[in-house]
Each structure stands twice: as structure tokens, then as C-alpha cells.
Design a protein around this motif. Structure first.
Motif, PDB file in Angstrom:
ATOM      1  N   GLU A 546       7.995  93.296 -66.218  1.00  0.00           N
ATOM      2  CA  GLU A 546       7.341  92.842 -67.454  1.00  0.00           C
ATOM      3  C   GLU A 546       5.967  93.488 -67.616  1.00  0.00           C
ATOM      4  OE1 GLU A 546       7.228  88.657 -67.352  1.00  0.00           O
ATOM      5  OE2 GLU A 546       9.422  88.380 -67.439  1.00  0.00           O
ATOM      6  N   LEU A 547       5.201  93.586 -66.548  1.00  0.00           N
ATOM      7  CA  LEU A 547       3.883  94.222 -66.648  1.00  0.00           C
ATOM      8  C   LEU A 547       4.012  95.715 -66.919  1.00  0.00           C
ATOM      9  CD1 LEU A 547       2.040  92.455 -63.675  1.00  0.00           C
ATOM     10  CD2 LEU A 547       1.963  91.883 -66.113  1.00  0.00           C
ATOM     11  N   ALA A 548       5.020  96.351 -66.326  1.00  0.00           N
ATOM     12  CA  ALA A 548       5.209  97.776 -66.574  1.00  0.00           C
ATOM     13  C   ALA A 548       5.597  98.044 -68.020  1.00  0.00           C
ATOM     14  CB  ALA A 548       6.273  98.321 -65.616  1.00  0.00           C
ATOM     15  N   LYS A 553       4.297  99.472 -73.894  1.00  0.00           N
ATOM     16  CA  LYS A 553       4.194  99.082 -75.301  1.00  0.00           C
ATOM     17  C   LYS A 553       2.867  99.494 -75.916  1.00  0.00           C
ATOM     18  CE  LYS A 553       7.338  95.109 -75.253  1.00  0.00           C
ATOM     19  NZ  LYS A 553       7.457  93.644 -75.444  1.00  0.00           N
ATOM     20  N   GLU A 554       1.880  99.712 -75.082  1.00  0.00           N
ATOM     21  CA  GLU A 554       0.589 100.161 -75.616  1.00  0.00           C
ATOM     22  C   GLU A 554       0.655 101.575 -76.194  1.00  0.00           C
ATOM     23  OE1 GLU A 554      -2.145  99.801 -72.446  1.00  0.00           O
ATOM     24  OE2 GLU A 554      -1.984  97.583 -72.298  1.00  0.00           O
ATOM     25  N   GLU A 555       1.690 102.331 -75.848  1.00  0.00           N
ATOM     26  CA  GLU A 555       1.892 103.682 -76.393  1.00  0.00           C
ATOM     27  C   GLU A 555       2.931 103.662 -77.511  1.00  0.00           C
ATOM     28  OE1 GLU A 555       0.012 106.056 -75.316  1.00  0.00           O
ATOM     29  OE2 GLU A 555      -0.866 104.922 -73.658  1.00  0.00           O
ATOM     30  N   GLU A 556       2.903 102.619 -78.325  1.00  0.00           N
ATOM     31  CA  GLU A 556       3.916 102.470 -79.373  1.00  0.00           C
ATOM     32  C   GLU A 556       3.797 103.555 -80.445  1.00  0.00           C
ATOM     33  OE1 GLU A 556       5.727  98.942 -82.274  1.00  0.00           O
ATOM     34  OE2 GLU A 556       3.903  98.602 -81.077  1.00  0.00           O
ATOM     35  N   TYR A 557       2.621 104.059 -80.646  1.00  0.00           N
ATOM     36  CA  TYR A 557       2.442 105.094 -81.674  1.00  0.00           C
ATOM     37  C   TYR A 557       3.135 106.397 -81.278  1.00  0.00           C
ATOM     38  CZ  TYR A 557      -1.225 106.810 -78.538  1.00  0.00           C
ATOM     39  OH  TYR A 557      -1.915 107.276 -77.459  1.00  0.00           O
ATOM     40  N   LYS A 558       3.520 106.532 -80.002  1.00  0.00           N
ATOM     41  CA  LYS A 558       4.232 107.728 -79.552  1.00  0.00           C
ATOM     42  C   LYS A 558       5.728 107.472 -79.424  1.00  0.00           C
ATOM     43  CE  LYS A 558       0.293 109.359 -76.810  1.00  0.00           C
ATOM     44  NZ  LYS A 558      -0.160 109.795 -75.463  1.00  0.00           N
ATOM     45  N   MET A 587       5.465 110.352 -67.343  1.00  0.00           N
ATOM     46  CA  MET A 587       4.127 110.721 -66.886  1.00  0.00           C
ATOM     47  C   MET A 587       3.357 111.482 -67.953  1.00  0.00           C
ATOM     48  SD  MET A 587       3.247 109.553 -63.992  1.00  0.00           S
ATOM     49  CE  MET A 587       3.847 108.873 -62.460  1.00  0.00           C
ATOM     50  N   ASN A 588       4.048 112.375 -68.658  1.00  0.00           N
ATOM     51  CA  ASN A 588       3.376 113.129 -69.715  1.00  0.00           C
ATOM     52  C   ASN A 588       3.022 112.239 -70.895  1.00  0.00           C
ATOM     53  OD1 ASN A 588       3.605 115.459 -68.189  1.00  0.00           O
ATOM     54  ND2 ASN A 588       5.581 116.037 -69.112  1.00  0.00           N
ATOM     55  N   LEU A 589       3.859 111.235 -71.164  1.00  0.00           N
ATOM     56  CA  LEU A 589       3.600 110.364 -72.322  1.00  0.00           C
ATOM     57  C   LEU A 589       2.428 109.428 -72.062  1.00  0.00           C
ATOM     58  CD1 LEU A 589       4.532 109.245 -75.118  1.00  0.00           C
ATOM     59  CD2 LEU A 589       5.923 107.603 -73.849  1.00  0.00           C
ATOM     60  N   THR A 590       2.384 108.812 -70.911  1.00  0.00           N
ATOM     61  CA  THR A 590       1.342 107.813 -70.640  1.00  0.00           C
ATOM     62  C   THR A 590       0.053 108.431 -70.124  1.00  0.00           C
ATOM     63  OG1 THR A 590       2.254 107.499 -68.422  1.00  0.00           O
ATOM     64  CG2 THR A 590       3.073 106.049 -70.153  1.00  0.00           C
ATOM     65  N   GLU A 598       5.503 102.028 -60.816  1.00  0.00           N
ATOM     66  CA  GLU A 598       5.925 101.433 -62.084  1.00  0.00           C
ATOM     67  C   GLU A 598       7.017 102.252 -62.742  1.00  0.00           C
ATOM     68  OE1 GLU A 598       1.872  99.158 -63.546  1.00  0.00           O
ATOM     69  OE2 GLU A 598       2.020 101.341 -63.800  1.00  0.00           O
ATOM     70  N   VAL A 599       6.950 103.585 -62.631  1.00  0.00           N
ATOM     71  CA  VAL A 599       8.018 104.423 -63.188  1.00  0.00           C
ATOM     72  C   VAL A 599       9.328 104.149 -62.463  1.00  0.00           C
ATOM     73  CG1 VAL A 599       8.785 106.801 -63.491  1.00  0.00           C
ATOM     74  CG2 VAL A 599       6.423 106.195 -63.975  1.00  0.00           C
TER      75      VAL A 599
END
Length: 748
Positions: A546-548, A553-558, A587-590, A598-599
Motif C-alpha cells: 500500500e505504501l509503495a 500515485k504521486e506520479e499520476e501526471y506521467k 526507476m526511470n519514471l520515479t 519497493e519495486v
């Protein structure tokens, strides 16, 4: 001599009347002439011996309007009259006559009379039953008749056997009954007072008892409150005196005799001798200690003088001081003096009542209406904690062993946490050991490719480092660090405080661990370690799915860009990608927001499920490998045992029976492997052909090809992830399910 039974002669009362005195005549009975006797009263109207007369019906008032015999209608109904007799007392100057009171009872059922004299204290006369119950004849010349209810009335004289009883009153039932039968009652009179008793009563009123110690009636209190005890919890604060302290007490108040008993509650290791009682059971004076009194000073009565007569007629007696001059009064504690918050005097010691039990509360609530029972804390405040300081660590041995020599005069070995050891020690297939694959971070080119396995043992928080042996690497490999607790870097060694050691929560994939100056990077973990961290996600937050996902979700714009990247990587349109591709994209996205742990947690959550049921030949190969390793060849004996148990000769047995037989024969197969093999050989009715099963396990007769070593997929070499022959966590990931759960993107 009595006269014969002739007409006109009176019948003697004492003469027996037999059956031959009955009148007889000739009659017929059952057509036979015989002499018949008649039950008629004899001469004088009296009954003969053994003669029965049919009862006459009463002429008294009938109950409920029904005719019945008198012995039934007036059963247990008695008329009560109050009477007295005036007896002359000759030859005595103190009195000339004496008045004696009686109770006359007339029983209506059979006209019997009973006379009782009430018992008078210290009368000196035999009292009680005066005339027993029977029919009393009238005085002569009518002594052939008996008293009936018609002979009784108030204010009349009645004679019983020559003694004259003067009836002066009756009870309410008697008065009502006589009125109903038509008797006109006279007005009630009064019984004269006995002159002797009057004189004696006057003397007793002005005299005190001649006994110096009067007995007080405490029997009622004893019978009412026996075995009933009030219990109070008290404290005696003696801390003001030298070597004094607060002492807890229990006060027992006995309601049966108003005595007090006090016991002391001794804590453990108090250093005091265990005494049975702090205060023996006795009455507790309010103002104590009162001093020492001479014998006879504390009495209930005061003796004024002792007198006697002449030596010939000496009479011993006592005169009491009516005014109790010089008497010492002493007050004792009662139940009304005891309450919560009250300080009582226990022979000069101030004892505070702090609390009481439930029975005491109920007693005061019922008898005195007290409702407030707020308790007072009687426990002494804890003493100030003195910080114990120990000398610094000397460097010899472990810190725990050095500390034991500072605690006691006789050093004892350090006792480790045995409960934790038993809970997390390895047993069966559960190792309770976290294993990580790591690489050595160093600037030496020769050490860059070195691979290590770091094992963390949960039972005692120790760490061991092992280097796998690789041919032609130039390194011997083997044990790099034996099993020991590893201290965190940057701590002062020779200090009084304990040093901190590496904990299991600090280990995860992607973490850098300093082991005695060697810096390791944890690049992967085995299956048991990942499962353990996910089960205990409260201790390992990086394994919390859930934390991961919340970070993702903080990168929703991507999200659109992420979907396009996954589609481009999925050339076959299978909605899944391999782990290396998935890790690279995440890794590249976040941009470093997600750690490798976490991955791996996200990849394991959305992984493609593998086939949980291995092939039958694979299971047999694993079983042959274990059987060959343990040199187990007793298959013929197992088949013979199954033939003996197969009573119906069907060559099949239930699966549970064969499993029990394998365990009892110590077949060297694990529980999971044996269960998987049995499930492959059983039919729809849970039956197994034991010959085919044990023949397939016979590795000498029916050998199977050995298992091929699985070649792990090597991961691509990167700057932060050096290639290692470690298995990847998962083979494939459903990326579309991830996009749907996190960003709500559907497949187009």
C-alpha cells in the motif's frame, strides 16, 4: 358392697359394665332366628364397656350451614378464660392470703377442661399444668354430670374438685362464641394484686443486685453478628522516626464483641520478621496508652462494703456503690468510630484508614446509610530512581560479559533471550534466517565482481557473510565473516552505554550495510526473506504494497507516458513484461523515489503466477535424489506391509494409510514432497495402488533422469546493479493490472 342392678337403685360409677348388660331380643338375621343386642345406654344413661353410640349432632352454631358432629365442627377450637384463686396463708406474718392466676381452657370438641398456671419468676411455687385435660364433673350433689359450655361466664365462680376459681375475663374468641350460642356475658372484672408480690416488687425497685459483677446480656449481639467482621486497609506512617517507614496494615473489627485485631502486610524482602499479629484481638481504647491500673480499678460495678451476720447465722452479701464514686471510665472504639479517612490511635500509633472491603461497605450502607467510600492511596510513593552507572567497556570479551562482573561480586555468564531464541530458531523448512545477495562497494577493480551472501539470524540478531566459491576468480571464497553481532559504525567503543547493533529492519534490497568497515550493497534476497518481510510489513515498511503504490500515485501526471512505455516494451501484446524491463521503466519514471525493495514488492504483487504443480517426473526425480542420498532401499518391506493391510486384496489402500506407513518407516522425504507424490498417484476415491507407488520410488529398479541445473537469467549490468548469477524475483509482471489499480487506466 354395691347394690344389685334393680330398678330404682343408683348405679355405682366404679362398677364395670360388660356387654351382657346390653338389652337383647330375638330377631332374624339372614333368615335365621338369633339373639340380637341393641346399642342403647344403660341404666343411668351411661355407656357400657365397648359400647358405641352414634354421635349426636351439636346444638351449637353450625359452620357453613352443614350438619356435622361436634368433634368435627369444633376441632381445634378452645375457649380461654382468665381466673384466679385466693389461697389462705396461715402461720405467716408477711401475708394472710395469696392470689394465684390460672388459665382455664374448655375444648369444644369433647367438653374437656384443662387448667394451667402461668409460670411466675421466683415465685417458689410449683407452676405449670394444674389440672390435666379431661371432663370435670360438677360439684356434689350433681357429681354425676359434667361441666358444659353453658356453665361458664365472666365474673362467676366455678368449682373444680373443691377449689373455687373466680373467672374475671376471657379472650375475644370466647366472648364472640358465647354470644352466638345465646349466653349473656357479664362485664369483665379485675384480678386483685398479690400483696406479697407487691411488697417484693417494691423492695426490688429500690435495691441493687447483691452481686458485685453484673452480667451484661451480650448473647444477642453474639448470635446476630457472629463470624461477621469489618475489614479496613490501613497505613502507619512511621517515616519520621529513625529507620522508620510506611507500614501497611489490615484492621479486623469483630462485630460480635467489638474487639479489634490488626495484621501487618509485609512486602517481599522487607527485612522484617514475619509476625502473626501486629495487635492481638482485644478492645481498643481511644485514648491509649492509658497507663497501668491496679486490679479491680476497671470494673462495671463498685463494691461499697461487705457485710455478714453473727457467726451462728452468718449471711454473706455485698453492698454496691449506687453512685459509682471513684469509678474509672474508659472509652473503646466502636464501629461508628471507623470510617475511610479517619486516623485512629492504636496504643500511641496514628493509623490511617484508607480503604475497606465490599462487606464493610454494605454494612455501613445498610445500617448507617453511608454512601461515600472514596479510597485513599495507601501505597507509598516510589523512591527516586537512582541511575546506576557502570564503568566503560574494557575491550576484553563481549560487552555483556564485562558488564556481569560489575553487577555482582560473583560474575555469572550472560543469559541471552531464551524466549526469542525458541521463537525464531530454525525448525523444519522454516529457517528464520534472512538471506541477501550483496556486492562489495570498493574502489579496487579486483573486488568489484566479488559476490557475497549475507545471512541475518532472527534468533539472536547475528550476521554471517559467505562468499560463494567461483573457479578461476583468484579468491578462495568460503566464510568471509563468522556468525556474530555487527556493531553500527561511528560509535565510541570504550563507553559505559551499550553499543547499537545492526537490526533486521535496517536490511532491505538496495540498502548499504557497513560490516566491520566493509561496505556492502544488498542487491537481491531469497524467496523466504521476501515473504517474511511482506508478512511483517509493520517492521519492514518498504515491503508494504500500500505504501509503495501510494508513492506511485504521486506520479499520476506521467500515467499516459507510462502506459505508452509499457506498450512499446510489450511487442507481443501479452499485457506482461519481464522483471528487468519493469524495473528499468519504474526507476526511470520515479527518478529515484522508489527503492529496489519497493519495486520488487510491486512486481511480486502483480507477477504472473507460475505453475504450482510440478510434473510427476520432476517430483520423482527429487524423491530419488533424497532417497539415494540417504541410501533408503526398504521398498520390498513397505510393499509387504501394504499387502498385509490389504484384507480385500484389491491392491489399493487409502492415501492416509500409506502416508502413515511412510512416516512410521522413516521414509526420508519432506512433508510437502510426500504429499505432492501421493496426490499424483491417488484416484478419485483417494485410493493408491501401493505396488505402483513404491515401485516408482525404487530408485535402483526404476531410475529416472536426474534434474538439470536451472540456469538463472542474469540481469543486465548497470552502474547500480552489477550482474550476478542470482535468480530474479519474478519472471513476468502484469503491467495492465498495475495501471488499472493505480491510475484507473483501462485497456483500449
Amino acid at each position: 358392697m354395691a347394690l344389685p342392678l334393680l330398678p330404682g337403685n343408683s348405679f355405682n360409677r366404679n362398677m364395670r359394665k360388660e356387654k351382657f348388660h346390653k338389652s337383647q331380643h330375638w330377631g332374624f338375621c339372614n333368615n335365621v332366628r338369633m339373639l340380637v343386642s341393641e346399642d342403647k345406654p344403660g341404666i343411668g344413661g351411661e355407656l357400657l364397656l365397648g359400647q358405641k353410640i352414634k354421635p349426636k349432632y351439636s346444638v351449637f352454631p353450625k359452620g357453613m350451614g352443614i350438619d356435622m358432629p361436634s368433634w368435627v365442627a369444633f376441632d381445634k377450637q378452645v375457649l380461654s378464660f382468665d381466673a384466679y384463686v385466693e389461697d389462705e396463708v396461715p402461720y405467716k406474718s408477711q401475708e394472710n392470703y395469696r392470689i394465684r392466676r390460672y388459665k382455664i381452657y374448655f375444648y369444644l370438641e369433647d367438653d374437656t377442661i384443662e387448667v394451667n398456671e402461668p409460670v411466675l419468676k421466683n415465685s417458689g411455687l410449683p407452676q405449670g399444668l394444674f389440672i390435666r385435660r379431661h371432663r370435670i364433673p360438677l360439684p356434689p350433689p350433681d357429681d354425676d354430670q359434667f361441666y358444659t359450655v353453658c356453665h361458664f361466664n365472666v365474673n362467676t365462680d366455678i368449682v373444680f374438685y373443691g377449689r373455687t376459681f373466680k373467672i374475671y375475663d376471657c379472650d375475644a374468641f370466647t366472648r364472640s362464641f358465647l354470644r352466638k350460642i345465646g349466653v349473656k356475658l357479664n362485664p369483665p372484672g379485675q384480678c386483685p394484686e398479690d400483696p406479697y408480690m407487691k411488697t417484693r416488687r417494691g423492695k426490688l425497685d429500690c435495691m441493687e443486685p447483691l452481686c458485685p459483677y453484673q452480667s451484661f446480656d451480650t448473647l444477642k449481639q453474639f448470635l446476630e453478628y457472629d463470624r461477621k467482621v469489618l475489614r479496613f486497609f490501613c497505613v502507619w506512617d512511621d517515616s519520621c522516626s529513625v529507620f522508620g517507614d510506611r507500614r501497611e496494615l489490615i484492621l479486623h473489627y469483630f462485630l460480635s464483641d467489638d474487639t479489634v485485631e490488626i495484621k501487618e502486610v509485609l512486602p517481599r524482602n522487607s527485612g522484617r520478621d514475619a509476625m502473626s499479629l501486629f495487635l492481638q484481638r482485644r478492645k481498643l481504647p481511644k485514648y491509649g496508652p492509658p497507663g497501668v491500673f491496679q486490679p479491680g480499678q476497671l470494673t462495671d460495678q463498685t463494691v461499697l462494703n461487705v457485710y455478714g451476720g453473727y457467726s451462728g447465722n452468718r449471711v454473706y452479701g455485698y453492698l454496691l456503690d449506687k453512685y459509682n464514686l471513684g469509678k474509672l471510665d474508659q472509652e473503646f472504639y466502636k464501629d461508628t468510630d471507623l470510617s475511610i479517612g479517619t486516623t485512629i490511635n492504636v496504643w500511641g500509633r496514628k493509623v490511617l484508614l484508607c480503604d475497606c472491603d465490599d462487606f464493610t461497605k454494605t454494612y455501613y450502607r445498610t445500617k448507617y446509610g453511608i454512601e461515600n467510600f472514596t479510597s485513599i492511596p495507601c501505597k507509598a510513593p516510589p523512591p527516586p530512581t537512582i541511575e546506576r552507572k557502570f564503568p566503560p567497556y574494557t575491550g576484553f570479551g563481549s560487552e555483556e560479559d564485562s558488564l556481569r562482573s560489575c553487577i555482582g561480586l560473583m560474575p555469572t555468564p550472560h543469559q541471552r533471550n531464551f524466549k526469542k531464541f525458541m521463537e525464531f530458531d530454525s525448525y523444519g523448512n522454516i529457517s528464520n534466517t534472512l538471506r541477501f545477495f550483496a556486492k562489495l562497494i570498493t574502489h579496487k577493480c579486483a573486488d568489484v565482481e566479488r559476490m557475497f551472501v549475507i545471512s541475518y539470524f532472527l534468533s539472536d540478531d547475528t550476521i554471517s557473510v559467505f562468499e560463494p566459491i567461483e573457479r578461476n576468480s583468484g579468491y578462495t571464497g568460503g566464510m568471509f565473516l563468522k556468525r556474530v553481532r555487527v556493531k553500527k559504525p561511528g560509535q565510541e567503543v570504550f563507553e559505559s552505554e551499550f553499543l547499537e547493533y545492526i537490526k533486521a529492519e535496517e536490511l532491505y534490497v538496495g540498502a548499504k550495510v557497513n560490516v566491520n568497515g566493509y561496505l556492502f550493497l544488498l542487491v537481491n534476497a531469497d524467496e523466504y526473506t521476501l515473504n517474511y518481510m511482506e508478512r511483517n510489513s509493520d517492521k519492514f515498511p518498504l515491503s508494504n504494497i500500500e505504501l509503495a503504490l501510494q508513492k506511485l500515485k504521486e506520479e499520476e501526471y506521467k500515467s499516459r507516458e507510462l502506459k505508452q512505455v509499457f506498450r512499446a516494451a510489450d511487442c507481443m501484446h501479452t499485457t506482461m513484461v519481464d522483471f528487468n524491463t519493469f524495473r528499468e521503466i519504474m526507476m526511470n519514471l520515479t527518478v529515484g523515489k522508489l527503492t529496489d525493495q519497493e519495486v520488487i514488492t510491486i512486481a511480486r504483487h502483480y507477477r504472473v503466477p507460475e505453475d504450482p504443480c510440478p510434473d510427476r517426473n520432476v517430483l520423482l526425480a527429487q524423491a530419488h535424489q533424497q532417497l539415494k542420498k540417504n541410501a533408503f532401499e526398504n521398498f520390498e518391506r513397505l510393499i509387504a506391509t501394504c499387502v498385509y493391510q490389504d484384507r480385500e486384496k484389491k491392491k489399493v489402500l487409502p492415501s492416509k494409510d500409506i502416508k502413515r506407513l511412510c512416516k512410521s518407516s522413516r521414509l526420508p522425504l519432506t512433508e510437502d514432497l510426500l504429499g505432492s507424490l501421493l496426490s499424483r498417484f491417488e484416484d478419485s476415491e483417494k485410493q493408491i495402488n501401493y505396488e505402483s507407488f513404491f515401485c516408482a520410488l525404487n530408485w535402483r529398479v526404476n531410475p529416472v533422469p536426474e534434474l538439470e541445473v536451472v540456469s538463472y537469467i542474469k540481469e543486465r549490468c548497470e552502474d547500480e546493479w552489477l550482474g550476478m548469477p542470482s535468480p530474479i524475483p519474478v519472471k513476468g509482471i502484469y503491467y495492465l493490472n498495475l495501471l488499472k489499480d493505480v491510475f484507473g487506466l483501462e485497456e483500449e
